[in-house]
Design a protein around this motif. Structure first.
Motif, short mmCIF file in Angstrom:
data_model
loop_
_atom_site.label_atom_id
_atom_site.label_comp_id
_atom_site.label_asym_id
_atom_site.label_seq_id
_atom_site.Cartn_x
_atom_site.Cartn_y
_atom_site.Cartn_z
N ARG A 263 0.82 -1.21 0.00
CA ARG A 263 0.00 0.00 0.00
C ARG A 263 0.86 1.26 0.00
NH1 ARG A 263 -1.78 4.14 -0.17
NH2 ARG A 263 -3.75 5.05 0.54
N TYR A 264 2.03 1.21 0.64
CA TYR A 264 2.87 2.40 0.78
C TYR A 264 4.20 2.30 0.02
CZ TYR A 264 -0.56 3.76 4.17
OH TYR A 264 -1.76 4.11 4.77
N GLY A 265 4.29 1.35 -0.92
CA GLY A 265 5.47 1.23 -1.75
C GLY A 265 6.72 0.89 -0.98
N LEU A 266 6.60 0.10 0.06
CA LEU A 266 7.72 -0.28 0.91
C LEU A 266 8.04 -1.76 0.77
CD1 LEU A 266 6.69 1.68 4.14
CD2 LEU A 266 8.18 2.46 2.28
N GLU A 267 9.13 -2.15 1.38
CA GLU A 267 9.53 -3.56 1.43
C GLU A 267 9.56 -4.02 2.88
OE1 GLU A 267 13.34 -3.80 -0.40
OE2 GLU A 267 12.56 -3.72 -2.45
N ALA A 268 9.25 -5.29 3.10
CA ALA A 268 9.36 -5.89 4.43
C ALA A 268 10.77 -6.43 4.60
CB ALA A 268 8.33 -6.99 4.60
N LEU A 269 11.61 -5.69 5.32
CA LEU A 269 13.00 -6.10 5.53
C LEU A 269 13.07 -7.29 6.47
CD1 LEU A 269 15.90 -5.35 4.79
CD2 LEU A 269 15.94 -3.86 6.81
N GLU A 270 12.20 -7.31 7.49
CA GLU A 270 12.09 -8.42 8.43
C GLU A 270 10.60 -8.68 8.66
OE1 GLU A 270 14.57 -10.13 9.81
OE2 GLU A 270 16.30 -8.89 9.25
N THR A 271 10.25 -9.93 8.90
CA THR A 271 8.85 -10.28 9.17
C THR A 271 8.78 -11.14 10.43
OG1 THR A 271 8.97 -12.26 7.76
CG2 THR A 271 8.24 -10.19 6.72
N GLU A 272 7.55 -11.42 10.84
CA GLU A 272 7.30 -12.26 12.02
C GLU A 272 8.04 -11.73 13.25
OE1 GLU A 272 5.11 -14.82 12.17
OE2 GLU A 272 4.57 -14.27 10.12
N ILE A 273 7.96 -10.43 13.48
CA ILE A 273 8.61 -9.80 14.63
C ILE A 273 7.62 -9.71 15.78
CG2 ILE A 273 9.75 -7.73 15.48
CD1 ILE A 273 10.55 -7.10 12.59
N HIS A 274 7.96 -10.30 16.90
CA HIS A 274 7.13 -10.20 18.11
C HIS A 274 7.94 -10.72 19.28
CE1 HIS A 274 6.55 -14.52 17.53
NE2 HIS A 274 6.13 -14.25 16.30
N ASP A 275 7.86 -10.03 20.40
CA ASP A 275 8.54 -10.49 21.60
C ASP A 275 7.75 -11.56 22.33
OD1 ASP A 275 10.51 -8.68 21.03
OD2 ASP A 275 9.99 -7.26 22.62
N ALA A 276 6.44 -11.54 22.20
CA ALA A 276 5.57 -12.49 22.90
C ALA A 276 4.84 -13.36 21.88
CB ALA A 276 4.55 -11.76 23.77
N GLU A 277 4.92 -14.66 22.08
CA GLU A 277 4.19 -15.58 21.20
C GLU A 277 2.68 -15.38 21.40
OE1 GLU A 277 5.32 -17.64 18.95
OE2 GLU A 277 7.47 -17.38 19.35
N ASN A 278 1.95 -15.55 20.32
CA ASN A 278 0.49 -15.51 20.36
C ASN A 278 -0.06 -14.17 20.83
OD1 ASN A 278 0.37 -18.32 19.59
ND2 ASN A 278 0.84 -18.82 21.72
N ALA A 279 0.67 -13.08 20.55
CA ALA A 279 0.17 -11.75 20.93
C ALA A 279 -1.11 -11.44 20.17
CB ALA A 279 1.23 -10.69 20.65
#
Length: 310
Positions: free
Chosen positions: A157-173
């Motif tokens: 939508r904003y013409g960007l790239e996902a440099l990293e994915t699946e980022i979260h400190d807590a599982e199942n947030a």
């Protein structure tokens, strides 16, 4: 009333994704607003039929912007809730490497959910908050920040790239969102419902909070959220936002609310609505002595006693 739903925008927010899971969203015009306050105000002034906003996440707790708007101002009412699993992507302009990132932005509620990841991968980055995660992506597109934490779906939508994915400190947030409209008759109980209220004490005294909670506890009502919010009347002056299991039409809940109305300075009813975490039939049964039938039986017994028929 316009057949439209306001939501925390811009396009590409987790809020929009959650909103589109509601079947009725397909028949409404979905209008993004720049803040929770402006989305709720659109309902108050008649620009929108309802507003869809985040209210709680499983990492940080209540979303204060939403709670404070529901506490103050013209009363509104919660009609539905939606739970959405949350995982972030680090969105950047094409060609940006991790070593290029000096500034990063996202909604304030995102920071506690990615704090450890930041400490490990970008320890020297400067964080600045944005109105929403998608708005952060827009600011990266405009060159104001190097990266934004947002949903991976916002990249295109904003013409960007996902440099990293699946980022979260807590599982199942998860984040909980609510559909808010003007006050009206609540929907019929489903057997798996939640009631939300705001409570103000008459004065500050030892055991004051215990007195409020006792109205729920003595009737076997489980609380799902309890959060204090400042009233603005000075240090130490708080009201309490409460989510409790049950529907206002349940005898135990209606009697608890009557008890709270007697002892509180003010009670603001925010609605009774279906829970999103369980389906009807999966709710725990009432504690012994707290079912509607047992309340009715007890009331009948008192009436017989008054008539000398005990």
């Amino acid at each position: 009333m316009p057949a439209s739903y306001a939501y925390l925008g811009p396009e590409g927010t987790f809020t929009e994704v959650a909103l589109r899971t509601l079947p009725e969203a397909a028949t409404r015009e979905l209008i993004p607003y720049v803040s929770v306050q402006s989305a709720l105000d659109a309902v108050r002034v008649g620009e929108a039929e309802a507003a869809f906003v985040p209210i709680e996440n499983s990492v940080e707790g209540g979303i204060t912007a939403t709670l404070d708007e529901l506490v103050a101002g013209t009363p509104l009412m919660i009609y539905r809730e939606v739970l959405l699993s949350i995982t972030f992507a680090l969105l950047v302009r094409p060609g940006t490497k991790l070593s290029d990132i000096k500034t990063v932005t996202a909604h304030p509620a995102a920071q506690p959910q990615v704090r450890n990841w930041l400490k490990t991968h970008l320890p020297d980055v400067v964080w600045e908050s944005s109105a929403s995660n998608a708005d952060g992506a827009r600011l990266v597109q405009e060159g104001r920040y190097d990266a934004a934490f947002a949903g991976e779906f916002a990249a295109a939508r904003y013409g960007l790239e996902a440099l990293e994915t699946e980022i979260h400190d807590a599982e199942n947030a998860q984040t909980r969102f609510v559909l808010v409209g003007r006050p009206a008759r609540p929907a019929a109980p489903t057997g798996a419902d939640k009631t939300s209220v705001v409570l103000w004490q008459r004065d500050d005294h030892p055991g004051g909070l215990r007195d409020l909670l006792g109205e729920f506890a003595t009737r076997g009502i489980n609380l799902m959220l309890l959060q204090s919010r400042p009233t603005g009347a000075g240090i130490g002056n708080y009201c309490f936002c409460v989510d409790a299991e049950g529907h206002i039409s349940d005898r135990r809940m209606s009697e608890a609310l009557m008890g709270l109305k007697r002892i509180c300075l003010q009670v603001r009813y925010l609605g009774s609505y279906p829970r999103a975490d369980i389906r009807p039939g999966e709710a725990r049964p009432p504690f012994p002595g707290t079912s509607d039938e047992e309340f009715t039986g007890a009331a009948d017994w008192v009436a017989r006693c008054q008539d000398g028929r005990f």
